[in-house]
Write a protein that holds these residues in place. Sequence first.
Motif, mmCIF file in Angstrom:
data_model
loop_
_atom_site.group_PDB
_atom_site.id
_atom_site.type_symbol
_atom_site.label_atom_id
_atom_site.label_comp_id
_atom_site.label_asym_id
_atom_site.label_seq_id
_atom_site.Cartn_x
_atom_site.Cartn_y
_atom_site.Cartn_z
ATOM 1 N N ARG A 95 0.866 -1.284 0.188
ATOM 2 C CA ARG A 95 -0.062 0.054 -0.145
ATOM 3 C C ARG A 95 0.885 1.296 0.043
ATOM 4 N NH1 ARG A 95 -4.009 -3.261 3.610
ATOM 5 N NH2 ARG A 95 -5.400 -3.704 2.447
ATOM 6 N N LEU A 96 2.168 1.103 0.247
ATOM 7 C CA LEU A 96 2.960 2.384 0.124
ATOM 8 C C LEU A 96 3.076 2.920 -1.140
ATOM 9 C CD1 LEU A 96 6.179 1.308 2.100
ATOM 10 C CD2 LEU A 96 4.794 2.977 2.599
ATOM 11 N N ARG A 97 2.950 2.213 -2.501
ATOM 12 C CA ARG A 97 3.003 2.714 -3.574
ATOM 13 C C ARG A 97 1.884 2.182 -4.364
ATOM 14 N NH1 ARG A 97 7.620 5.091 -5.699
ATOM 15 N NH2 ARG A 97 9.272 4.806 -3.974
ATOM 16 N N PRO A 98 0.943 3.408 -4.506
ATOM 17 C CA PRO A 98 -0.208 3.052 -5.354
ATOM 18 C C PRO A 98 -0.193 2.385 -6.731
ATOM 19 C CG PRO A 98 -0.370 5.286 -4.349
ATOM 20 C CD PRO A 98 0.963 4.827 -4.018
ATOM 21 N N ALA A 99 0.985 2.779 -7.212
ATOM 22 C CA ALA A 99 1.198 2.124 -8.633
ATOM 23 C C ALA A 99 1.547 0.682 -8.474
ATOM 24 C CB ALA A 99 2.399 2.942 -9.450
ATOM 25 N N VAL A 100 2.034 0.295 -7.468
ATOM 26 C CA VAL A 100 2.439 -1.192 -7.326
ATOM 27 C C VAL A 100 0.971 -1.924 -6.732
ATOM 28 C CG1 VAL A 100 3.682 -2.790 -5.748
ATOM 29 C CG2 VAL A 100 4.651 -0.699 -6.605
ATOM 30 N N LEU A 101 0.289 -1.231 -5.945
ATOM 31 C CA LEU A 101 -0.919 -1.878 -5.707
ATOM 32 C C LEU A 101 -1.858 -2.072 -6.963
ATOM 33 C CD1 LEU A 101 -3.059 -2.596 -3.433
ATOM 34 C CD2 LEU A 101 -3.759 -0.103 -3.204
#
Length: 351
Positions: free
Chosen positions: A335-341
Amino acid sequence: MMTPTKLCRFGSHRVLEPTGSLPQAAWRLDAMPVAHENEILCDVEALCIDSASFAQLRAACGDDLRAIEERILEIVQERGKMHNPVTGSGGMFVGMVREVGTALRGHLPLRGGDRIASLVSLTLTPLRIEEILGIDVRTARVRVRGTAILFESAAWAALPSDLDDGVALAVFDVAGAPAQVARLCESGQTVVVIGADGKSGMLACVQAKQQVGSEGRVVGVVPDARSRGARLLKEAAIVDALVEADARDALLLHRRVEAVAAGLADLVVNCVNVAGTEPGSILCAREGGRIYFFSMATSFTAAALCAEGLGKDVTMIVGNGYAPNHAQVALETLRLRPAVLQYFHEVYARS
Ligand code: NAP
């Protein structure tokens, strides 16, 4: 089935062969779908086969889905668990609690009907498969009708209500990687993640960047810099540098990593699913550096002898898949990185 006279919290009472061993080390387990008083019986919906194991099954079966299905059924039938005899690795399952053993009732926040993911390996989980309903080659997920037993000592996690099951399963499968990286990295360090565009690799990169901060450097190694995951790592600045290399080519890998990180890595995190990457990993670490071999395709012998042969004073860490709160840390990392989520949703969400 007769209840064994002595129930063991680690599940040794389920071992059929060789008796007296622990379930992980055993050749064969009793997978009878009955909850003894210190066990949890689950209806299994899907298996997430360990990446190294699935890669081996695909290669051995010539990518024939029916042959992979038959091989999985054969292994589970023979061993009472999904313990790939070639790679020695397993995976985990997602399912619904059918029954909590009498001795555990009221002591665990778990009841019949709860949906959970196992956080212990399928190599020690008594498993029965009645039917394979489908295999998703992209995600190594196998939909099944079957049952599994969790022991008193087993870790499990409730499936988060705000996340797709497939995504949660993908994250839980590799939860040890970001959790260990969080403990191993320090601010300002250089971290090299090999297999950076895979599940564990991407979470390891996110967590490493979080820990080393703007003064530190995260280098991702991928076999193909044009892959979607590789492009995301670069475009979303999850890595400071991306290196394209086959990690089995140790000298090439070393040259390319040195070109972007002259002092080499304080920490190397190996997240590949193929064999033969120990020499490259060792060469990427600085003198006195550390290497965390999360990959199940790691050979202890190759790593130890290679480091000795290269005269390299490095600390090598076996990829323990468990760390306290690892499931929580892994979800927080996602959840730290929206793009990864979003990427995990696009790749691993249940179709
Ligand atoms: P994954 O998503 O399949 O990722 C594997 C990555 O390795 C992919 O990005 C792949 O790239 C890359 N790769 C493959 N061959 C390579 C090569 N020659 N050079 C460089 N990179 C290469 O796998 P995962 O689920 O993250 O699992 C990674 C490893 O961790 C596996 O070995 C798995 O068995 C292990 N594992 C360990 C634990 C533990 O408790 N220690 C738990 C779960 C999994 P492409 O996709 O582009 O080929």
